[in-house]
Scaffold this motif. Sequence first.
Motif, short mmCIF file in Angstrom:
data_model
loop_
_atom_site.label_atom_id
_atom_site.label_comp_id
_atom_site.label_asym_id
_atom_site.label_seq_id
_atom_site.Cartn_x
_atom_site.Cartn_y
_atom_site.Cartn_z
N ALA A 194 -0.19 10.79 -5.44
CA ALA A 194 -0.22 10.66 -6.90
C ALA A 194 -0.36 9.19 -7.26
O ALA A 194 0.43 8.35 -6.83
N LEU A 195 -1.39 8.87 -8.06
CA LEU A 195 -1.70 7.50 -8.44
C LEU A 195 -1.40 7.29 -9.91
O LEU A 195 -2.07 7.86 -10.77
N GLY A 196 -0.38 6.48 -10.20
CA GLY A 196 -0.01 6.21 -11.59
C GLY A 196 -0.53 4.85 -12.04
O GLY A 196 -0.33 3.86 -11.36
N ASP A 197 -1.20 4.83 -13.19
CA ASP A 197 -1.82 3.60 -13.74
C ASP A 197 -2.30 2.70 -12.61
O ASP A 197 -2.01 1.52 -12.53
N SER A 198 -3.09 3.31 -11.73
CA SER A 198 -3.37 2.71 -10.43
C SER A 198 -4.42 1.61 -10.49
O SER A 198 -5.42 1.70 -11.19
N TRP A 199 -4.20 0.59 -9.65
CA TRP A 199 -5.06 -0.58 -9.58
C TRP A 199 -6.10 -0.41 -8.46
O TRP A 199 -6.39 -1.33 -7.71
N ILE A 200 -6.66 0.78 -8.32
CA ILE A 200 -7.59 1.00 -7.22
C ILE A 200 -9.02 0.62 -7.57
O ILE A 200 -9.88 0.61 -6.68
N SER A 201 -9.30 0.28 -8.83
CA SER A 201 -10.65 -0.15 -9.21
C SER A 201 -10.56 -1.31 -10.19
O SER A 201 -10.79 -1.15 -11.39
N PRO A 202 -10.22 -2.52 -9.73
CA PRO A 202 -10.07 -3.68 -10.62
C PRO A 202 -11.31 -3.98 -11.44
O PRO A 202 -11.21 -4.45 -12.58
#
Length: 387
Positions: A194-202
């Motif tokens: 589960a990815l919350g407000d995720s920084w995976i695509s800056p």
Amino acid sequence: MARQMETRALALLCLALLRGVSAISGGTDDGAERWGYVQVRPKAHLFWWYYRSPQRVSSPGKPWPTVLWLQGGPGSSGVGLGNFLEVGPLDGSLKPRNSTWLQKADLIFVDNPVGTGYSYVEDDALLVTTDGEAAADLATLLRELVTKELPTLQSSPLFLVAESYGGKYAATLGVSLARAVRAGELKLTLGGVALGDSWISPEDFALSYGPLLLQVSRLDSNGADNASKKAQVIRQHIAARQFKLAQYALSSMLTSIVANSGHVDVYNFLLDTGMDPVAVPAMTLPPAYSAYLGSKAAKASVGDSIRDIMNGAIKQKLKIIPKDVVWEEQSYTVYNALINDFMKPRIQEVDELLSYGVDVTVYNGQVTDIQNVIIDLIVQYLIEVTS
């Protein structure tokens, strides 16, 4: 009796350190809580804390789940912030929290990467410099927990739940675990990520931030145009794999946005910086940018309170924290060590998880503007790769 137990615990700690063992742990008498250190590499120690749910009911058809919470930053303490200020059984005043996730799952908090919170290194040269290195340390930790400390993990589906920069940890760790399970090297069921407000695509964040703030009237057209121009610079640096320069460009863009928006609170665009008395940074912003955030008086009181608790009552309870380890909610040493990886995307890791059939969930607060601008893009991406 209490003093004798404390003396014995300290003696065991000293003995373990002298013998160079890879792990040391403690816990409550009833087994409802366990905690400890795992030496994930020589002289690099990760701290973990496990809670067993009082509602735990498991059956062959429906095994009880375990959630591993991964805090962002990089360098923010999951053992302190995620545990006491977000989803753990006790709140920041050490009072029972009615909304704890412990009602639905066992919980594991970890101070990740090494150097964060209670976790520590004996030489700063051992700090991780990439998300992959952080994932490798976490995988080593989980292998230790599965085989020795928490054997129930062999039958309990493990869910990696993360917020902000922790989303990058979750994606890279998830891939590492999935590969190990598929290769028969690890007995574990990866229930999902589960990815919350995720920084995976800056890059997507940078390109979308200005337009979002224009739409909600926190920037005028001139401010939004300025932000978009700076975002293009970020995009160019990422395309050229100049990730450190991209991070500097991000700082410049955010500084400009704060100045042109009347100091918008990046975690709630309805507020200005300093207005939210309970806000704790989900993702640490670049120090150069943070200098422009204005008054932090309201937030400082929260930070001071949890800092006192973690270095006081909690440290005394755990008994195994080295005396020279001082807990901080955020380690800028860890943050700076990851500077070259900060702006690297982790979309491919999400794609790989989906290819293995691992469930990936994306969630976000509706007024957290620092990262919710990319959620629709990520959801659309997940739809495309699974269709």
